[in-house]
Scaffold this motif. Structure first.
Motif, PDB file in Angstrom:
ATOM      1  N   SER A 196       0.817  -1.260   0.050  1.00  0.00           N
ATOM      2  CA  SER A 196      -0.018  -0.172  -0.080  1.00  0.00           C
ATOM      3  C   SER A 196       0.804   1.473  -0.075  1.00  0.00           C
ATOM      4  CB  SER A 196      -0.900  -0.022   1.399  1.00  0.00           C
ATOM      5  OG  SER A 196      -1.697  -1.194   1.105  1.00  0.00           O
ATOM      6  N   LYS A 223       3.789  14.578  -5.355  1.00  0.00           N
ATOM      7  CA  LYS A 223       3.748  14.345  -6.890  1.00  0.00           C
ATOM      8  C   LYS A 223       4.825  14.246  -7.579  1.00  0.00           C
ATOM      9  CE  LYS A 223      -1.443  14.524  -7.056  1.00  0.00           C
ATOM     10  NZ  LYS A 223      -1.690  15.218  -5.744  1.00  0.00           N
ATOM     11  N   VAL A 240       6.396  10.692  -8.281  1.00  0.00           N
ATOM     12  CA  VAL A 240       5.826   9.873  -9.061  1.00  0.00           C
ATOM     13  C   VAL A 240       6.840   9.146 -10.408  1.00  0.00           C
ATOM     14  CG1 VAL A 240       3.770   9.352 -10.569  1.00  0.00           C
ATOM     15  CG2 VAL A 240       3.583  10.621  -8.188  1.00  0.00           C
ATOM     16  N   ASN A 246       7.190   5.113 -10.548  1.00  0.00           N
ATOM     17  CA  ASN A 246       7.147   4.363 -11.687  1.00  0.00           C
ATOM     18  C   ASN A 246       8.185   3.428 -11.995  1.00  0.00           C
ATOM     19  OD1 ASN A 246       4.421   4.562 -11.688  1.00  0.00           O
ATOM     20  ND2 ASN A 246       4.594   6.638 -12.851  1.00  0.00           N
ATOM     21  N   LEU A 305       8.917   0.700  -9.803  1.00  0.00           N
ATOM     22  CA  LEU A 305       7.882  -0.296  -9.965  1.00  0.00           C
ATOM     23  C   LEU A 305       7.961  -1.122 -11.415  1.00  0.00           C
ATOM     24  CD1 LEU A 305       4.456   1.472  -8.866  1.00  0.00           C
ATOM     25  CD2 LEU A 305       5.809  -0.161  -7.642  1.00  0.00           C
ATOM     26  N   ARG A 342      -2.163  -3.550 -10.313  1.00  0.00           N
ATOM     27  CA  ARG A 342      -1.750  -2.412  -9.617  1.00  0.00           C
ATOM     28  C   ARG A 342      -3.200  -1.647  -9.560  1.00  0.00           C
ATOM     29  NH1 ARG A 342       2.634   1.972 -11.652  1.00  0.00           N
ATOM     30  NH2 ARG A 342       1.602   4.088 -10.689  1.00  0.00           N
ATOM     31  N   MET A 343      -3.285  -0.832  -8.573  1.00  0.00           N
ATOM     32  CA  MET A 343      -4.746   0.069  -8.529  1.00  0.00           C
ATOM     33  C   MET A 343      -4.178   1.379  -8.102  1.00  0.00           C
ATOM     34  SD  MET A 343      -8.168  -0.412  -6.823  1.00  0.00           S
ATOM     35  CE  MET A 343      -7.623  -0.397  -5.074  1.00  0.00           C
ATOM     36  N   GLY A 344      -4.449   2.362  -8.784  1.00  0.00           N
ATOM     37  CA  GLY A 344      -4.134   3.718  -8.305  1.00  0.00           C
ATOM     38  C   GLY A 344      -5.489   4.787  -8.209  1.00  0.00           C
ATOM     39  N   ASN A 396      -2.201  10.690  -3.647  1.00  0.00           N
ATOM     40  CA  ASN A 396      -2.703   9.390  -4.505  1.00  0.00           C
ATOM     41  C   ASN A 396      -2.314   8.027  -3.811  1.00  0.00           C
ATOM     42  OD1 ASN A 396      -3.260  10.595  -7.067  1.00  0.00           O
ATOM     43  ND2 ASN A 396      -1.078  11.150  -7.180  1.00  0.00           N
ATOM     44  N   ILE A 446      -2.040   3.824  -4.060  1.00  0.00           N
ATOM     45  CA  ILE A 446      -1.753   2.955  -4.954  1.00  0.00           C
ATOM     46  C   ILE A 446      -1.701   1.596  -4.226  1.00  0.00           C
ATOM     47  CG2 ILE A 446      -0.183   2.277  -6.586  1.00  0.00           C
ATOM     48  CD1 ILE A 446       0.884   5.113  -6.676  1.00  0.00           C
ATOM     49  N   ILE A 492      -0.314  -2.281  -4.978  1.00  0.00           N
ATOM     50  CA  ILE A 492       0.651  -3.151  -5.589  1.00  0.00           C
ATOM     51  C   ILE A 492       0.247  -4.330  -5.110  1.00  0.00           C
ATOM     52  CG2 ILE A 492       2.665  -3.883  -6.533  1.00  0.00           C
ATOM     53  CD1 ILE A 492       1.634  -0.915  -7.437  1.00  0.00           C
TER      54      ILE A 492
END
Length: 88
Positions: free
Chosen positions: A9, A15, A18, A22, A25, A35-37, A46, A48, A50
């Motif tokens: 989590s 930001k 980010v 990324n 990841l 993955r959900m954002g 944000n 996220i 994973i």
């Protein structure tokens, strides 16, 4: 090689980080199931999640690297072995 299922989590406060997140990841993409954002505009963060199936060392390494990014917090929760969630 034994793998474990876990959720990482992530809360992004900065930001500007980010792109680095990324990249991290992407380096661990072979272990990422999904993955959900969620942008939460009311709080300017944000969220996220994973999902991973990876050796524990890989999960811990990713979580630690994410947690080392300024303005980003990460916490891991394992699906097995009765372990509690822990933060980075």
């Amino acid at each position: 090689m034994e793998t474990r299922v876990a959720i990482v989590s992530i809360i992004v406060h900065d930001k500007a980080q980010v792109e680095l997140l990324n990249r991290l990841l992407h380096r661990y993409s072979e272990w990422i199931i999904g993955r959900m954002g969620l942008p939460y505009r009311a709080k300017d963060i944000n969220i996220i999640a994973i999902a991973m199936d990876a050796p524990q060392a890989e999960i811990s390494a990713l979580s630690g690297k994410i947690g080392a990014l300024e303005g980003i917090k990460a916490k891991v929760c394992y699906a097995d072995k009765g372990q509690a969630c822990h933060g980075a």
